[in-house]
Scaffold this motif. Structure first.
Motif, PDB file in Angstrom:
ATOM      1  N   ASP A 161      -8.828   9.044   8.321  1.00  0.00           N
ATOM      2  CA  ASP A 161      -8.404  10.237   7.577  1.00  0.00           C
ATOM      3  C   ASP A 161      -8.125   9.917   6.114  1.00  0.00           C
ATOM      4  O   ASP A 161      -8.362  10.738   5.227  1.00  0.00           O
ATOM      5  N   GLY A 162      -7.629   8.700   5.870  1.00  0.00           N
ATOM      6  CA  GLY A 162      -7.353   8.294   4.491  1.00  0.00           C
ATOM      7  C   GLY A 162      -8.626   8.197   3.662  1.00  0.00           C
ATOM      8  O   GLY A 162      -8.656   8.631   2.502  1.00  0.00           O
ATOM      9  N   ILE A 163      -9.685   7.646   4.252  1.00  0.00           N
ATOM     10  CA  ILE A 163     -10.959   7.551   3.531  1.00  0.00           C
ATOM     11  C   ILE A 163     -11.533   8.947   3.298  1.00  0.00           C
ATOM     12  O   ILE A 163     -12.065   9.241   2.227  1.00  0.00           O
ATOM     13  N   ALA A 164     -11.414   9.796   4.291  1.00  0.00           N
ATOM     14  CA  ALA A 164     -11.928  11.172   4.153  1.00  0.00           C
ATOM     15  C   ALA A 164     -11.220  11.913   3.018  1.00  0.00           C
ATOM     16  O   ALA A 164     -11.839  12.671   2.273  1.00  0.00           O
ATOM     17  N   LYS A 165      -9.909  11.668   2.841  1.00  0.00           N
ATOM     18  CA  LYS A 165      -9.128  12.361   1.808  1.00  0.00           C
ATOM     19  C   LYS A 165      -9.079  11.599   0.482  1.00  0.00           C
ATOM     20  O   LYS A 165      -8.557  12.109  -0.502  1.00  0.00           O
ATOM     21  N   GLN A 166      -9.599  10.350   0.508  1.00  0.00           N
ATOM     22  CA  GLN A 166      -9.468   9.445  -0.644  1.00  0.00           C
ATOM     23  C   GLN A 166      -8.001   9.280  -1.047  1.00  0.00           C
ATOM     24  O   GLN A 166      -7.656   9.213  -2.224  1.00  0.00           O
ATOM     25  N   SER A 167      -7.166   9.208  -0.052  1.00  0.00           N
ATOM     26  CA  SER A 167      -5.735   9.040  -0.285  1.00  0.00           C
ATOM     27  C   SER A 167      -5.115   8.463   0.973  1.00  0.00           C
ATOM     28  O   SER A 167      -5.320   8.983   2.065  1.00  0.00           O
ATOM     29  N   MET A 168      -4.364   7.388   0.822  1.00  0.00           N
ATOM     30  CA  MET A 168      -3.779   6.748   1.991  1.00  0.00           C
ATOM     31  C   MET A 168      -2.375   6.246   1.654  1.00  0.00           C
ATOM     32  O   MET A 168      -2.211   5.332   0.842  1.00  0.00           O
ATOM     33  N   GLU A 169      -1.392   6.829   2.278  1.00  0.00           N
ATOM     34  CA  GLU A 169      -0.019   6.402   2.055  1.00  0.00           C
ATOM     35  C   GLU A 169       0.289   5.254   3.020  1.00  0.00           C
ATOM     36  O   GLU A 169       0.256   5.423   4.235  1.00  0.00           O
ATOM     37  N   GLN A 170       0.551   4.077   2.458  1.00  0.00           N
ATOM     38  CA  GLN A 170       0.843   2.905   3.281  1.00  0.00           C
ATOM     39  C   GLN A 170       2.153   2.281   2.810  1.00  0.00           C
ATOM     40  O   GLN A 170       2.335   2.055   1.606  1.00  0.00           O
ATOM     41  N   TYR A 171       3.030   1.991   3.741  1.00  0.00           N
ATOM     42  CA  TYR A 171       4.287   1.329   3.415  1.00  0.00           C
ATOM     43  C   TYR A 171       4.142  -0.161   3.677  1.00  0.00           C
ATOM     44  O   TYR A 171       3.651  -0.564   4.735  1.00  0.00           O
ATOM     45  N   PRO A 172       4.566  -1.009   2.745  1.00  0.00           N
ATOM     46  CA  PRO A 172       4.371  -2.453   2.895  1.00  0.00           C
ATOM     47  C   PRO A 172       4.980  -2.980   4.197  1.00  0.00           C
ATOM     48  O   PRO A 172       6.050  -2.542   4.606  1.00  0.00           O
ATOM     49  N   LEU A 173       4.245  -3.895   4.825  1.00  0.00           N
ATOM     50  CA  LEU A 173       4.766  -4.534   6.031  1.00  0.00           C
ATOM     51  C   LEU A 173       5.994  -5.369   5.671  1.00  0.00           C
ATOM     52  O   LEU A 173       6.037  -6.015   4.617  1.00  0.00           O
ATOM     53  N   ALA A 174       6.964  -5.346   6.559  1.00  0.00           N
ATOM     54  CA  ALA A 174       8.199  -6.108   6.317  1.00  0.00           C
ATOM     55  C   ALA A 174       7.992  -7.552   6.751  1.00  0.00           C
ATOM     56  O   ALA A 174       8.448  -7.983   7.816  1.00  0.00           O
ATOM     57  N   ILE A 175       7.254  -8.303   5.946  1.00  0.00           N
ATOM     58  CA  ILE A 175       7.002  -9.714   6.277  1.00  0.00           C
ATOM     59  C   ILE A 175       7.400 -10.590   5.093  1.00  0.00           C
ATOM     60  O   ILE A 175       7.395 -10.155   3.941  1.00  0.00           O
ATOM     61  N   GLU A 176       7.717 -11.814   5.373  1.00  0.00           N
ATOM     62  CA  GLU A 176       8.117 -12.774   4.356  1.00  0.00           C
ATOM     63  C   GLU A 176       6.870 -13.483   3.848  1.00  0.00           C
ATOM     64  O   GLU A 176       6.226 -14.242   4.561  1.00  0.00           O
ATOM     65  N   ILE A 177       6.469 -13.225   2.600  1.00  0.00           N
ATOM     66  CA  ILE A 177       5.233 -13.829   2.089  1.00  0.00           C
ATOM     67  C   ILE A 177       5.493 -14.861   0.998  1.00  0.00           C
ATOM     68  O   ILE A 177       4.595 -15.620   0.637  1.00  0.00           O
ATOM     69  N   ASP A 178       6.713 -14.887   0.475  1.00  0.00           N
ATOM     70  CA  ASP A 178       7.013 -15.862  -0.574  1.00  0.00           C
ATOM     71  C   ASP A 178       6.833 -17.275  -0.022  1.00  0.00           C
ATOM     72  O   ASP A 178       7.330 -17.610   1.051  1.00  0.00           O
ATOM     73  N   GLY A 179       6.120 -18.079  -0.788  1.00  0.00           N
ATOM     74  CA  GLY A 179       5.907 -19.460  -0.376  1.00  0.00           C
ATOM     75  C   GLY A 179       4.633 -19.685   0.414  1.00  0.00           C
ATOM     76  O   GLY A 179       4.206 -20.824   0.594  1.00  0.00           O
ATOM     77  N   LEU A 180       4.009 -18.602   0.887  1.00  0.00           N
ATOM     78  CA  LEU A 180       2.791 -18.776   1.685  1.00  0.00           C
ATOM     79  C   LEU A 180       1.614 -19.266   0.836  1.00  0.00           C
ATOM     80  O   LEU A 180       0.798 -20.056   1.300  1.00  0.00           O
ATOM     81  N   VAL A 181       1.510 -18.783  -0.408  1.00  0.00           N
ATOM     82  CA  VAL A 181       0.382 -19.189  -1.255  1.00  0.00           C
ATOM     83  C   VAL A 181       0.818 -19.704  -2.624  1.00  0.00           C
ATOM     84  O   VAL A 181       0.012 -20.274  -3.357  1.00  0.00           O
ATOM     85  N   ASP A 182       2.080 -19.507  -2.970  1.00  0.00           N
ATOM     86  CA  ASP A 182       2.538 -19.887  -4.318  1.00  0.00           C
ATOM     87  C   ASP A 182       2.327 -21.368  -4.613  1.00  0.00           C
ATOM     88  O   ASP A 182       2.100 -21.758  -5.762  1.00  0.00           O
ATOM     89  N   HIS A 183       2.384 -22.192  -3.595  1.00  0.00           N
ATOM     90  CA  HIS A 183       2.293 -23.641  -3.795  1.00  0.00           C
ATOM     91  C   HIS A 183       0.864 -24.125  -4.017  1.00  0.00           C
ATOM     92  O   HIS A 183       0.638 -25.259  -4.441  1.00  0.00           O
ATOM     93  N   ARG A 184      -0.131 -23.274  -3.747  1.00  0.00           N
ATOM     94  CA  ARG A 184      -1.525 -23.717  -3.775  1.00  0.00           C
ATOM     95  C   ARG A 184      -2.023 -23.910  -5.204  1.00  0.00           C
ATOM     96  O   ARG A 184      -1.828 -23.056  -6.070  1.00  0.00           O
ATOM     97  N   LYS A 185      -2.690 -25.041  -5.439  1.00  0.00           N
ATOM     98  CA  LYS A 185      -3.232 -25.351  -6.763  1.00  0.00           C
ATOM     99  C   LYS A 185      -4.703 -24.947  -6.879  1.00  0.00           C
ATOM    100  O   LYS A 185      -5.270 -24.970  -7.975  1.00  0.00           O
ATOM    101  N   ASP A 186      -5.345 -24.613  -5.747  1.00  0.00           N
ATOM    102  CA  ASP A 186      -6.785 -24.346  -5.749  1.00  0.00           C
ATOM    103  C   ASP A 186      -7.115 -22.876  -5.998  1.00  0.00           C
ATOM    104  O   ASP A 186      -8.287 -22.497  -6.006  1.00  0.00           O
ATOM    105  N   ILE A 187      -6.107 -22.051  -6.184  1.00  0.00           N
ATOM    106  CA  ILE A 187      -6.351 -20.643  -6.493  1.00  0.00           C
ATOM    107  C   ILE A 187      -5.483 -20.222  -7.674  1.00  0.00           C
ATOM    108  O   ILE A 187      -4.389 -20.749  -7.872  1.00  0.00           O
ATOM    109  N   ASN A 188      -6.007 -19.264  -8.471  1.00  0.00           N
ATOM    110  CA  ASN A 188      -5.271 -18.836  -9.667  1.00  0.00           C
ATOM    111  C   ASN A 188      -4.295 -17.698  -9.339  1.00  0.00           C
ATOM    112  O   ASN A 188      -4.215 -17.234  -8.191  1.00  0.00           O
TER     113      ASN A 188
END
Length: 634
Positions: A161-188
């Motif tokens: 329905d979101g694609i059909a309306k070109q509008s999609m209300e999404q609330y961020p998942l309540a997950i802990e993401i800090d530290g998952l990728v910040d330490h990586r040197k191979d990505i900018n």
């Protein structure tokens, strides 16, 4: 019926229009073209010699053929394509095959072993190979759209329905993401932010990756991060090459990857990732193989001729046939169990969007599916993969070429419009990769301004990188006034411009010493020009000795060369430029170059269109404006 469902009914009509167009094309081709005409337009190789036969994995016979005439013709064959091998010695005999590889004038074909015992019919010459109509993709896409219309799953309804309306209300998942990728040197930083945004998205995320911005690197890092919390993910793309690249890169990171699909369409270097090879290398395979051999030998024993054949012999034959059937059934059960173990033990399942329909994935469900090359994927293809997961992460660049749609009716019905086109600017979990590692900043300049809002930056390692002893990374050679008129090939319905190739040749030879060891690409939007340039180079000893690849813009998408020449071709009194008006086509062509870009065209024709007026003005300001008269030799 709701307005949203109406949209998907329209997509069904679009799929049907494209199918009918494809079917009618092949029917017309077969009814209206002679064998030689089909050879000339690239749909047939004839005659060919069979130079090798060998049994390969998956119950297939691989046949290698070599064409012996019409070697100068370009062709429409590509890996994974449905085709037929035929012989016309007495009456036409043909078998359906799949193209497994095309290398120069040699092609490898896979034939199911059920037909292999009749291949001796092809040993008498007069053999050819022909592209044929294949309706499987249309059936898969239609089934996917019907499934999404009727879905009962809330997470699929939200995406639908979101694609059909070109509008999609999404609330961020309540997950802990800090530290998952910040330490990586191979990505900018922009790659890290794209991964974080994708992890937070509950239903749909988009990673917009312009040319050279490390989209594949980002997706590999994203997959690694997802696998910290998800047991298994699905990774897809529209083309086999894109799937193979991701499968290879993920495998090199130590991830257990299963490459699913028709083995004919998978690169030889990745065979160890296929289900066929994993089965064969498993410790249980020898036992299964023994059962299969036993079944074959029992069948063979039942078929042996007996001079005296009575009731007792008939009963014995019946028992042997029954035993063979039971042994085959047992072998299949053992093999299916082994395949299930391998599938469930894999961290990443990699396949094409159509390949998701493979029977071994039938009962599998994923938390996340990643779709690469989403800018070149038809929406119904994507739905075939989305239906297997709760969340989809799309990656691509909708400012480059769209998927190929041949039917004008299907285009009008929206089949060419991708999910990226519809949603990139309309959802909160959409990220731009903004640091590019491919081009000199002056080569990037026009595309950056025209298509990417000047948001891209060039990494310091490439920003000022040029060909040795050459400080002109961006050049326009204007052919105005030279009399280089375009030439139409009526059979192929395509244009060539012989004069433009003459200028390119002269420019290459004038800079020969600078270009030693430099990879060169010659691109044209017109297939007739590609054909002409290839033929000219094949007869030119000076150019043959250099590293030159010639292809269409479509054929060069995803590739790069140190030096790119673009032959615009169009030169006429009416200012007609055809599909050069497509801004995305120009963007793709220009962004193939790493160190130097040379455009060759007629400013009098091109300059009648705003897109090329702005391009010419840009090159006069930021690059070097040259005249073809400087290469005419008089």
């Amino acid at each position: 019926m709701s307005q949203d469902q109406n949209r998907y009914q329209t997509l069904l009509k679009a799929i049907d229009a494209e199918r009918k167009h494809d079917e009618a094309f092949f029917k017309s081709l077969n009814e209206s073209k002679t064998m030689q005409q089909k050879v000339n337009v690239g749909f047939v190789w004839y005659p060919v010699n069979i130079i090798r036969k060998s049994y390969t994995i998956g119950e297939y016979l691989e046949i290698e053929v070599q064409r012996t005439k019409n070697l100068e013709n370009s062709h429409r064959f590509s890996e994974g394509m449905a085709a037929s091998i035929f012989n016309v010695q007495d009456e036409k005999v043909e078998f359906k095959v799949v193209v497994s590889a095309v290398r120069g004038d040699k092609m490898r074909l896979l034939l199911h072993t059920d037909q292999a015992d009749r291949m001796d019919l092809f040993d008498r010459g007069l053999t050819g190979v022909e592209v044929i109509y294949d309706d499987k993709p249309y059936k898969v896409m239609e089934k996917a759209i019907r499934s999404i219309i009727d879905t009962k799953k809330d997470y699929h309804k939200i995406i639908r329905d979101g694609i059909a309306k070109q509008s999609m209300e999404q609330y961020p998942l309540a997950i802990e993401i800090d530290g998952l990728v910040d330490h990586r040197k191979d990505i900018n930083n922009s790659q890290k932010e794209a991964i974080k945004s994708s992890l937070k998205a509950p239903n749909l995320a988009i990673i917009h990756g312009p040319p050279g911005t490390g989209k594949t690197t980002t997706l590999v890092a994203l997959a690694e991060t997802l696998l910290k919390s998800e047991k298994r993910i699905l990774v897809c793309a529209s083309s086999n090459n894109a799937v193979d690249l991701l499968a290879e890169r993920l495998s090199l990171r130590g991830i257990s990857v299963l490459r699913v699909g028709n083995i004919t369409r998978i690169h030889d270097d990745l065979m160890h990732l296929t289900i066929e090879e994993k089965v064969r290398n498993h410790q249980d395979w020898n036992h299964i193989k023994k059962v299969k051999i036993q079944a074959h030998e029992t069948d063979k024993k039942a078929s042996q001729f007996k001079r005296n054949f009575g009731p007792e012999e008939r009963d014995e034959k019946r028992e042997l046939r029954k035993e063979a059937r039971e042994l085959r059934k047992w072998a299949i059960e053992l093999e299916d169990r082994l395949i299930d173990d391998i599938v469930l033990g894999s961290q990443v399942i990699a396949t094409t969007l159509i390949g998701v329909s493979n029977r071994i994935l039938k009962d599998l469900h994923f938390k996340t599916v990643i779709i690469d090359e989403a800018s070149q994927a038809l929406e119904p293809e994507c739905w075939n993969a989305i239906l297997k997961a709760e969340r989809v992460i799309l990656a691509g660049d909708h400012k480059q070429l769209p998927p190929t749609v041949k039917s004008t009716e299907a285009v009008k019905l929206g089949l060419e419009t991708t999910i990226l086109d519809l949603m990139t600017d309309h959802i909160s979990f959409s990220s731009l990769l903004n640091e590019q590692y491919r081009m000199h900043h002056k080569i990037l300049g026009f595309s950056n301004e025209k298509y990417y809002g000047n948001q891209l930056i060039s990494h310091q390692d490439v920003a000022n990188r040029t060909i040795r002893n050459d400080q002109l990374p961006l050049v326009l050679i204007d052919t105005a006034g030279c009399g280089f008129e375009e030439v139409m090939n009526n059979e192929h319905r395509s244009y060539a411009n012989h004069g433009e190739f003459f200028i390119i040749r002269e420019h290459i030879l004038a800079n020969r010493e600078k270009l030693l060891g430099v990879s060169i690409g010659i691109i044209s939007p017109y297939s007739e020009q590609v054909r002409y340039v290839r033929n000219q180079i094949s007869e030119d000893a000076d150019l043959r000795a250099m590293d030159i690849e010639v292809n269409s813009i479509d054929g060069f998408q995803g590739q790069e060369k140190e030096l790119i020449y673009i032959s615009m071709v169009r030169c006429n009194d009416n200012g007609e430029i055809g599909f050069l008006k497509d801004e995305r086509r120009l963007n793709v062509a220009m962004t193939r170059a790493q160190k130097k870009l040379v455009l060759v065209g007629d400013s009098a024709t091109l300059g009648q269109h705003p897109l090329f007026v702005s391009l010419i003005n840009h090159i006069e300001k930021e690059g070097y404006y040259d005249s073809a008269w400087n290469y005419m030799g008089y």
